[in-house]
Design a protein around this motif. Structure first.
Motif, PDB file in Angstrom:
ATOM      1  N   GLY A   1      37.734  54.601  20.894  1.00 34.43           N
ATOM      2  CA  GLY A   1      37.626  53.476  21.829  1.00 34.43           C
ATOM      3  C   GLY A   1      38.771  52.493  21.685  1.00 34.43           C
ATOM      4  O   GLY A   1      39.396  52.100  22.682  1.00 34.43           O
ATOM      5  N   LEU A   2      39.077  52.092  20.438  1.00 33.96           N
ATOM      6  CA  LEU A   2      40.151  51.126  20.222  1.00 33.96           C
ATOM      7  C   LEU A   2      41.502  51.717  20.582  1.00 33.96           C
ATOM      8  O   LEU A   2      42.388  51.004  21.073  1.00 33.96           O
ATOM      9  CB  LEU A   2      40.157  50.660  18.762  1.00 33.96           C
ATOM     10  N   ALA A   3      41.684  53.020  20.304  1.00 37.94           N
ATOM     11  CA  ALA A   3      42.943  53.668  20.653  1.00 37.94           C
ATOM     12  C   ALA A   3      43.161  53.630  22.160  1.00 37.94           C
ATOM     13  O   ALA A   3      44.271  53.348  22.642  1.00 37.94           O
ATOM     14  CB  ALA A   3      42.958  55.110  20.140  1.00 37.94           C
ATOM     15  N   VAL A   4      42.108  53.888  22.921  1.00 41.58           N
ATOM     16  CA  VAL A   4      42.200  53.839  24.380  1.00 41.58           C
ATOM     17  C   VAL A   4      42.469  52.406  24.848  1.00 41.58           C
ATOM     18  O   VAL A   4      43.321  52.170  25.720  1.00 41.58           O
ATOM     19  CB  VAL A   4      40.910  54.393  25.021  1.00 41.58           C
ATOM     20  N   CYS A   5      41.757  51.445  24.269  1.00 38.78           N
ATOM     21  CA  CYS A   5      41.959  50.033  24.644  1.00 38.78           C
ATOM     22  C   CYS A   5      43.388  49.587  24.354  1.00 38.78           C
ATOM     23  O   CYS A   5      44.028  48.906  25.170  1.00 38.78           O
ATOM     24  CB  CYS A   5      40.978  49.140  23.882  1.00 38.78           C
ATOM     25  N   ASP A   6      43.893  49.970  23.185  1.00 39.42           N
ATOM     26  CA  ASP A   6      45.264  49.588  22.811  1.00 39.42           C
ATOM     27  C   ASP A   6      46.261  50.173  23.806  1.00 39.42           C
ATOM     28  O   ASP A   6      47.219  49.486  24.213  1.00 39.42           O
ATOM     29  CB  ASP A   6      45.562  50.081  21.396  1.00 39.42           C
ATOM     30  N   GLU A   7      46.058  51.414  24.203  1.00 39.77           N
ATOM     31  CA  GLU A   7      46.967  52.057  25.159  1.00 39.77           C
ATOM     32  C   GLU A   7      46.897  51.365  26.526  1.00 39.77           C
ATOM     33  O   GLU A   7      47.931  51.139  27.173  1.00 39.77           O
ATOM     34  CB  GLU A   7      46.609  53.538  25.292  1.00 39.77           C
ATOM     35  N   ILE A   8      45.696  51.015  26.963  1.00 40.80           N
ATOM     36  CA  ILE A   8      45.544  50.338  28.261  1.00 40.80           C
ATOM     37  C   ILE A   8      46.255  48.985  28.239  1.00 40.80           C
ATOM     38  O   ILE A   8      46.963  48.627  29.188  1.00 40.80           O
ATOM     39  CB  ILE A   8      44.050  50.175  28.610  1.00 40.80           C
TER      40      ILE A   8
ATOM     41  N   GLY B   1      51.660  45.890  29.506  1.00 38.00           N
ATOM     42  CA  GLY B   1      52.734  45.100  28.908  1.00 38.00           C
ATOM     43  C   GLY B   1      52.256  44.094  27.891  1.00 38.00           C
ATOM     44  O   GLY B   1      53.003  43.175  27.523  1.00 38.00           O
ATOM     45  N   GLY B   2      51.008  44.225  27.439  1.00 34.01           N
ATOM     46  CA  GLY B   2      50.443  43.278  26.469  1.00 34.01           C
ATOM     47  C   GLY B   2      50.292  43.867  25.090  1.00 34.01           C
ATOM     48  O   GLY B   2      50.787  44.954  24.780  1.00 34.01           O
ATOM     49  N   THR B   3      49.597  43.134  24.231  1.00 35.35           N
ATOM     50  CA  THR B   3      49.362  43.568  22.857  1.00 35.35           C
ATOM     51  C   THR B   3      47.897  43.357  22.488  1.00 35.35           C
ATOM     52  O   THR B   3      47.240  42.450  23.010  1.00 35.35           O
ATOM     53  CB  THR B   3      50.237  42.785  21.860  1.00 35.35           C
ATOM     54  N   LEU B   4      47.411  44.226  21.603  1.00 36.43           N
ATOM     55  CA  LEU B   4      46.056  44.111  21.069  1.00 36.43           C
ATOM     56  C   LEU B   4      46.176  44.040  19.554  1.00 36.43           C
ATOM     57  O   LEU B   4      46.714  44.960  18.932  1.00 36.43           O
ATOM     58  CB  LEU B   4      45.205  45.305  21.506  1.00 36.43           C
ATOM     59  N   LYS B   5      45.693  42.966  18.965  1.00 39.24           N
ATOM     60  CA  LYS B   5      45.860  42.738  17.538  1.00 39.24           C
ATOM     61  C   LYS B   5      44.504  42.521  16.868  1.00 39.24           C
ATOM     62  O   LYS B   5      43.670  41.773  17.382  1.00 39.24           O
ATOM     63  CB  LYS B   5      46.753  41.512  17.316  1.00 39.24           C
ATOM     64  N   LEU B   6      44.293  43.182  15.723  1.00 36.61           N
ATOM     65  CA  LEU B   6      43.082  42.998  14.928  1.00 36.61           C
ATOM     66  C   LEU B   6      43.450  42.373  13.595  1.00 36.61           C
ATOM     67  O   LEU B   6      44.433  42.772  12.969  1.00 36.61           O
ATOM     68  CB  LEU B   6      42.370  44.337  14.675  1.00 36.61           C
ATOM     69  N   GLU B   7      42.658  41.416  13.175  1.00 38.84           N
ATOM     70  CA  GLU B   7      42.880  40.775  11.881  1.00 38.84           C
ATOM     71  C   GLU B   7      41.564  40.198  11.383  1.00 38.84           C
ATOM     72  O   GLU B   7      40.599  40.042  12.144  1.00 38.84           O
ATOM     73  CB  GLU B   7      43.926  39.670  12.020  1.00 38.84           C
ATOM     74  N   ASN B   8      41.541  39.912  10.088  1.00 40.84           N
ATOM     75  CA  ASN B   8      40.370  39.278   9.499  1.00 40.84           C
ATOM     76  C   ASN B   8      40.439  37.782   9.754  1.00 40.84           C
ATOM     77  O   ASN B   8      41.453  37.137   9.480  1.00 40.84           O
ATOM     78  CB  ASN B   8      40.303  39.565   7.997  1.00 40.84           C
ATOM     79  N   ALA B   9      39.362  37.254  10.294  1.00 38.30           N
ATOM     80  CA  ALA B   9      39.329  35.832  10.642  1.00 38.30           C
ATOM     81  C   ALA B   9      39.117  34.978   9.399  1.00 38.30           C
ATOM     82  O   ALA B   9      38.538  35.419   8.400  1.00 38.30           O
ATOM     83  CB  ALA B   9      38.214  35.567  11.652  1.00 38.30           C
ATOM     84  N   VAL B  10      39.628  33.759   9.477  1.00 41.47           N
ATOM     85  CA  VAL B  10      39.405  32.796   8.390  1.00 41.47           C
ATOM     86  C   VAL B  10      37.924  32.466   8.324  1.00 41.47           C
ATOM     87  O   VAL B  10      37.310  32.104   9.335  1.00 41.47           O
ATOM     88  CB  VAL B  10      40.235  31.513   8.622  1.00 41.47           C
ATOM     89  N   GLY B  11      37.309  32.613   7.177  1.00 44.33           N
ATOM     90  CA  GLY B  11      35.891  32.353   7.022  1.00 44.33           C
ATOM     91  C   GLY B  11      35.039  33.590   7.168  1.00 44.33           C
ATOM     92  O   GLY B  11      33.814  33.511   7.051  1.00 44.33           O
ATOM     93  N   GLY B  12      35.676  34.745   7.420  1.00 47.46           N
ATOM     94  CA  GLY B  12      34.930  35.996   7.507  1.00 47.46           C
ATOM     95  C   GLY B  12      34.864  36.536   8.913  1.00 47.46           C
ATOM     96  O   GLY B  12      35.000  35.805   9.898  1.00 47.46           O
TER      97      GLY B  12
END
Length: 469
Positions: A434-441, A446-457
């Motif tokens: 699912g994420l691979a498809v979303c990232d490709e879309i 012309g955009g970006t999809l970024k995942l990170e750990n949020a401050v506070g969890g």
């Protein structure tokens, strides 16, 4: 070229270390050989002269000392090689009595060859530093003996080694220059040879990286019929086989997905029909709801699989139009919030008064992205019982943020979560695409999809879309 440079450095480092060591040993050996040759020839010549001169003076030994002394002075004055060496006559007490440099040529010499020649009654030599001047010299002393065997003095030849040492030094410099020239030739040839290896290896590395990143079927141009050529052939064969396997896999997934859609459509339709009636008892209704929910989940998986196969063969396209992206996002959030509320999860939309312009995008595909990200937040961060969603805009981008309050993603897995089929340590159900498809879309927009750990969890997903193409 980092690795190539490292290989180049190791090659040159090892080659230069060995070659320089051998070269310096050769230069030293040449210098020592010539030094031995020059010194031995000089000593032999001086010893021969000393013996011949002592034989010449043997006829004067029987005369009285004054006549003998005058003979020494006269012979020394007429010595023809004074520009190369000094001829000395030393008496039995070690005092200088005559020299080819004049009567007062200097102090009486004190090197050990004089005393040794008197004691051994044989020619003795000395090579070393003159105690009086500090200059390096070669000295040969030959005893002069009366007919009764008594030593009357010593005949001594002395020469400085400065010119000879200079010649040896020049030879060493010439040998060193030859070594440096040879080293330069070696470096040039080695550089060409290393380049002939590193350039094709670097090309193979770049193509192998493309294959590793999913460009299956890419071929490497074979330039050499050697081990590098064999490596290129092997990688080309591997690329072809991977491409064939990927195509077979994609065809199988596509065929299977299409086959699954028909029975799933029937299951979804009949389950909704059954649930719309009032003649089901509570236990049966509960079972039909489970069937309906699982059928919808399978339908979503089939859609993901179909999108994945379209991505693989380049058939995934966008129908771009000017879209009120804010309305699309809010509709998705509000629709999904009611579903999450049944699971006890609060989906909170952080509204703002900021103006969000229309942007060129495929609204259907972007809604698919939003739903997939929200679904992932519910699956993997549902333990936090809360999800936040927001949309903002800067001068050039619309920024969508979706955050859950779950356990987050381990730092080791963060770079991998967008790769196809990767599920990591998560126990949540899903295909991992699912994420691979979303990232490709998003990238197709012309955009970006970024995942990170949020401050506070929790996990924070940030989607950035350009306001204009």
């Amino acid at each position: 070229m980092g690795k190539s440079s490292s290989l180049r450095g190791r090659w040159l480092g090892n080659t230069l270390t060995i070659f320089c060591t051998l070269g310096l040993i050769c230069v030293l050996a040449i210098a020592l050989t010539f030094a031995g040759y020059y010194y031995s020839n000089m000593i032999s010549d001086m010893e021969s002269r000393a013996w011949q001169t002592s034989q010449f003076f043997s006829g004067y030994i029987g005369q009285n000392y004054e006549d003998y002394y005058r003979s020494c002075v006269t012979y020394a004055q007429k010595f023809e090689m004074s520009n190369q060496m000094e001829l000395q006559f030393i008496n039995a007490d070690g005092l200088l009595v005559a020299s080819s440099y004049g009567h007062w040529a200097g102090n009486s010499p004190t090197t050990p060859d004089i005393k040794n020649a008197m004691e051994s009654l044989d020619i003795r030599r000395f090579v070393g530093e003159n105690p009086d001047t500090g200059e390096r010299i070669i000295a040969v002393s030959c005893p002069m003996i009366y007919s009764d065997g008594k030593v009357v003095g010593v005949l001594r030849y002395v020469t400085a080694t400065r010119l000879m040492d200079m010649q040896i030094f020049q030879i060493a410099l010439m040998a060193l220059g030859g070594f440096i020239l040879l080293l330069a030739v070696l470096l040039l040839s080695s550089s060409y040879y290393i380049r002939s290896i590193l350039v094709p290896v670097d090309e193979i590395t770049q193509k192998a990286k493309k294959i590793a990143n999913g460009s299956y079927g890419v071929q490497i141009q074979k330039k050499y019929n050697d081990e590098i050529g064999d490596l290129a052939d092997t990688i080309n064969e591997m690329s072809v086989k991977i491409n064939q396997n990927e195509k077979l896999q994609a065809d199988f997934i596509s065929s299977l997905s299409h086959e699954l859609r028909t029975p799933l459509t029937a299951i979804n339709g009949w389950s909704e029909t059954l649930l719309s009636g009032d003649d089901l008892d509570p236990e049966t209704r509960r079972g039909v709801k489970i069937i309906s929910g699982e059928a919808k989940r399978l339908t979503e998986m089939v859609v993901d699989l179909l999108d994945f196969t379209r991505l693989q063969d380049g058939r995934l396209t966008l129908n771009v139009e000017m879209t009120d992206i804010r309305a699309e996002f809010e509709d998705t959030v509000y629709m999904y919030s009611s579903r999450l509320s049944q699971e006890g999860i609060l989906l909170e939309y952080l509204d703002s008064d900021e103006i969000i312009p229309e942007i060129p995008c495929d609204p259907k595909r972007m809604r698919q992205v939003f739903l997939n990200i929200l679904d992932n937040a519910a699956k993997h961060g549902g333990d936090g019982k809360r999800i936040e969603a927001s949309m903002t805009c800067d001068e050039e981008q619309v920024i969508v943020k979706i955050r859950d309050f779950g356990p987050g993603i381990s730092e080791d897995e963060l770079p991998l979560v967008k790769k196809k089929f990767y599920k990591g340590s998560s126990k949540a159900r899903g295909t991992g695409i699912g994420l691979a498809v979303c990232d490709e879309i998003v990238q197709m927009h012309g955009g970006t999809l970024k995942l990170e750990n949020a401050v506070g969890g929790g996990t924070l997903v940030t989607i950035s879309l350009p306001t204009a193409q």
